[in-house]
Write a protein that holds these residues in place. Structure first.
Motif, mmCIF file in Angstrom:
data_model
loop_
_atom_site.group_PDB
_atom_site.id
_atom_site.type_symbol
_atom_site.label_atom_id
_atom_site.label_comp_id
_atom_site.label_asym_id
_atom_site.label_seq_id
_atom_site.Cartn_x
_atom_site.Cartn_y
_atom_site.Cartn_z
ATOM 1 N N CYS A 27 0.843 -1.193 0.000
ATOM 2 C CA CYS A 27 0.000 0.000 0.000
ATOM 3 C C CYS A 27 0.876 1.239 0.000
ATOM 4 O O CYS A 27 1.862 1.317 0.720
ATOM 5 N N LYS A 28 0.501 2.213 -0.788
ATOM 6 C CA LYS A 28 1.247 3.466 -0.868
ATOM 7 C C LYS A 28 0.407 4.577 -0.284
ATOM 8 O O LYS A 28 -0.737 4.760 -0.659
ATOM 9 N N LYS A 29 1.011 5.306 0.643
ATOM 10 C CA LYS A 29 0.317 6.453 1.218
ATOM 11 C C LYS A 29 0.322 7.593 0.220
ATOM 12 O O LYS A 29 1.321 7.871 -0.418
ATOM 13 N N SER A 30 -0.772 8.279 0.110
ATOM 14 C CA SER A 30 -0.861 9.437 -0.755
ATOM 15 C C SER A 30 -0.220 10.623 -0.055
ATOM 16 O O SER A 30 -0.404 10.837 1.138
ATOM 17 N N ASP A 31 0.542 11.401 -0.819
ATOM 18 C CA ASP A 31 1.182 12.578 -0.227
ATOM 19 C C ASP A 31 0.625 13.865 -0.820
ATOM 20 O O ASP A 31 1.304 14.885 -0.852
ATOM 21 N N ASP A 32 -0.601 13.817 -1.285
ATOM 22 C CA ASP A 32 -1.308 14.977 -1.823
ATOM 23 C C ASP A 32 -0.639 15.589 -3.043
ATOM 24 O O ASP A 32 -0.929 16.707 -3.420
ATOM 25 N N LYS A 33 0.279 14.891 -3.652
ATOM 26 C CA LYS A 33 0.894 15.384 -4.873
ATOM 27 C C LYS A 33 0.263 14.662 -6.045
ATOM 28 O O LYS A 33 0.065 13.464 -6.015
ATOM 29 N N SER A 34 0.015 15.400 -7.057
ATOM 30 C CA SER A 34 -0.543 14.818 -8.265
ATOM 31 C C SER A 34 0.582 14.213 -9.079
ATOM 32 O O SER A 34 1.644 14.804 -9.244
ATOM 33 N N ASP A 35 0.372 13.006 -9.591
ATOM 34 C CA ASP A 35 1.364 12.364 -10.438
ATOM 35 C C ASP A 35 1.250 12.838 -11.878
ATOM 36 O O ASP A 35 2.009 12.420 -12.727
ATOM 37 N N ILE A 36 0.301 13.706 -12.142
ATOM 38 C CA ILE A 36 0.081 14.184 -13.497
ATOM 39 C C ILE A 36 1.053 15.321 -13.794
ATOM 40 O O ILE A 36 1.066 16.338 -13.117
ATOM 41 N N GLU A 37 1.874 15.101 -14.789
ATOM 42 C CA GLU A 37 2.822 16.123 -15.218
ATOM 43 C C GLU A 37 2.174 16.959 -16.314
ATOM 44 O O GLU A 37 1.364 16.458 -17.086
ATOM 45 N N PRO A 38 2.532 18.227 -16.427
ATOM 46 C CA PRO A 38 2.028 19.009 -17.546
ATOM 47 C C PRO A 38 2.490 18.388 -18.859
ATOM 48 O O PRO A 38 3.550 17.775 -18.921
ATOM 49 N N ASP A 39 1.673 18.556 -19.886
ATOM 50 C CA ASP A 39 2.040 18.032 -21.201
ATOM 51 C C ASP A 39 3.293 18.734 -21.696
ATOM 52 O O ASP A 39 3.520 19.899 -21.430
ATOM 53 N N GLY A 40 4.093 18.010 -22.418
ATOM 54 C CA GLY A 40 5.248 18.611 -23.058
ATOM 55 C C GLY A 40 6.507 18.549 -22.228
ATOM 56 O O GLY A 40 6.654 17.747 -21.322
ATOM 57 N N LEU A 41 7.393 19.434 -22.554
ATOM 58 C CA LEU A 41 8.727 19.480 -22.000
ATOM 59 C C LEU A 41 8.739 20.006 -20.565
ATOM 60 O O LEU A 41 8.070 20.977 -20.252
ATOM 61 N N LYS A 42 9.523 19.347 -19.697
ATOM 62 C CA LYS A 42 9.758 19.839 -18.343
ATOM 63 C C LYS A 42 11.242 19.668 -18.049
ATOM 64 O O LYS A 42 11.802 18.601 -18.269
ATOM 65 N N ILE A 43 11.845 20.742 -17.576
ATOM 66 C CA ILE A 43 13.272 20.730 -17.291
ATOM 67 C C ILE A 43 13.502 21.213 -15.863
ATOM 68 O O ILE A 43 12.939 22.215 -15.442
ATOM 69 N N GLU A 44 14.338 20.470 -15.139
ATOM 70 C CA GLU A 44 14.766 20.887 -13.806
ATOM 71 C C GLU A 44 16.277 21.081 -13.855
ATOM 72 O O GLU A 44 17.001 20.195 -14.292
ATOM 73 N N ILE A 45 16.714 22.255 -13.429
ATOM 74 C CA ILE A 45 18.138 22.572 -13.430
ATOM 75 C C ILE A 45 18.537 22.903 -12.005
ATOM 76 O O ILE A 45 17.992 23.832 -11.405
ATOM 77 N N LYS A 46 19.471 22.145 -11.471
ATOM 78 C CA LYS A 46 19.969 22.408 -10.122
ATOM 79 C C LYS A 46 21.422 22.828 -10.224
ATOM 80 O O LYS A 46 22.246 22.108 -10.781
ATOM 81 N N GLY A 47 21.697 24.000 -9.709
ATOM 82 C CA GLY A 47 23.074 24.453 -9.619
ATOM 83 C C GLY A 47 23.626 23.962 -8.300
ATOM 84 O O GLY A 47 23.080 24.261 -7.243
ATOM 85 N N ILE A 48 24.698 23.187 -8.350
ATOM 86 C CA ILE A 48 25.257 22.590 -7.137
ATOM 87 C C ILE A 48 26.744 22.891 -7.081
ATOM 88 O O ILE A 48 27.460 22.695 -8.064
ATOM 89 N N SER A 49 27.191 23.362 -5.927
ATOM 90 C CA SER A 49 28.625 23.583 -5.731
ATOM 91 C C SER A 49 29.097 22.658 -4.612
ATOM 92 O O SER A 49 28.302 21.933 -4.021
ATOM 93 N N GLY A 50 30.369 22.707 -4.329
ATOM 94 C CA GLY A 50 30.917 21.900 -3.244
ATOM 95 C C GLY A 50 30.327 22.257 -1.895
ATOM 96 O O GLY A 50 30.364 21.467 -0.959
ATOM 97 N N TRP A 51 29.741 23.429 -1.789
ATOM 98 C CA TRP A 51 29.165 23.893 -0.525
ATOM 99 C C TRP A 51 27.670 23.657 -0.446
ATOM 100 O O TRP A 51 27.040 23.992 0.527
ATOM 101 N N GLY A 52 27.058 23.133 -1.490
ATOM 102 C CA GLY A 52 25.619 22.868 -1.474
ATOM 103 C C GLY A 52 24.927 23.450 -2.696
ATOM 104 O O GLY A 52 25.559 23.829 -3.675
ATOM 105 N N ASP A 53 23.605 23.519 -2.612
ATOM 106 C CA ASP A 53 22.804 24.031 -3.724
ATOM 107 C C ASP A 53 23.034 25.519 -3.937
ATOM 108 O O ASP A 53 23.196 26.271 -2.985
ATOM 109 N N VAL A 54 23.045 25.928 -5.204
ATOM 110 C CA VAL A 54 23.191 27.329 -5.577
ATOM 111 C C VAL A 54 21.852 27.874 -6.052
ATOM 112 O O VAL A 54 21.427 28.947 -5.647
ATOM 113 N N VAL A 55 21.178 27.108 -6.913
ATOM 114 C CA VAL A 55 19.894 27.523 -7.455
ATOM 115 C C VAL A 55 19.157 26.280 -7.951
ATOM 116 O O VAL A 55 19.782 25.274 -8.277
ATOM 117 N N ASN A 56 17.835 26.365 -7.998
ATOM 118 C CA ASN A 56 17.002 25.295 -8.533
ATOM 119 C C ASN A 56 15.988 25.946 -9.468
ATOM 120 O O ASN A 56 15.191 26.765 -9.034
#
Length: 143
Positions: free
Chosen positions: A18-47
């Motif tokens: 059984c999987k608990k629901s976490d109120d997030k929709s699994d439906i992604e918007p149609d088309g292209l989706k890009i996630e860019i994470k800037g990461i340095s040796g000290w941690g995240d820079v930007v998302n």
């Protein structure tokens, strides 16, 4: 005895299945989706998260008062076309790029591309001296 063991195994299977629901929709918007994470040796820079509806830019929560504020705005058609062009030019949906500038106190962009049920993640050093990916990196910096 076999019946008890069978019921016990079945109940564990059902409990773990059984999987608990976490109120997030699994439906992604149609088309292209890009996630860019800037990461340095000290941690995240930007998302940065870009899809056809909106662009979200999130900065890490910091104790520094001058830290940049998060932004959200409507994604322009020009931005999506340009990103699609970079994906095609550098064949990012099939590329296996795993650079690690952050390993030597640099910064990397971890770029996850989701399109038509496919997904690929590449890691590109943000500050290159060889000129490779220069136009893509400049575009990311201007977001």
């Amino acid at each position: 005895m076999k019946k008890t063991i069978y019921l016990f195994v079945l109940s564990i299977f059902l409990f773990l299945g059984c999987k608990k629901s976490d109120d997030k929709s699994d439906i992604e918007p149609d088309g292209l989706k890009i996630e860019i994470k800037g990461i340095s040796g000290w941690g995240d820079v930007v998302n940065v998260i870009i899809d056809k509806n909106k662009t979200e830019i999130r900065y890490p929560k910091s104790l520094v008062p001058e830290a940049k504020a998060d932004k959200t705005y409507k994604t322009s058609e020009t931005t999506l076309k340009q990103l699609s062009a970079y994906i095609d030019t550098y064949k990012l949906m099939d590329a296996k790029i795993q650079e690690c500038a952050r390993c030597v106190d640099g910064t990397d962009y971890v770029i996850t591309i989701k399109y038509e049920g496919r997904e690929n993640t590449v890691t590109i050093a943000a500050h290159r001296t060889d000129g490779k990916y220069a136009d893509l990196l400049d575009f990311i910096d201007k977001l």
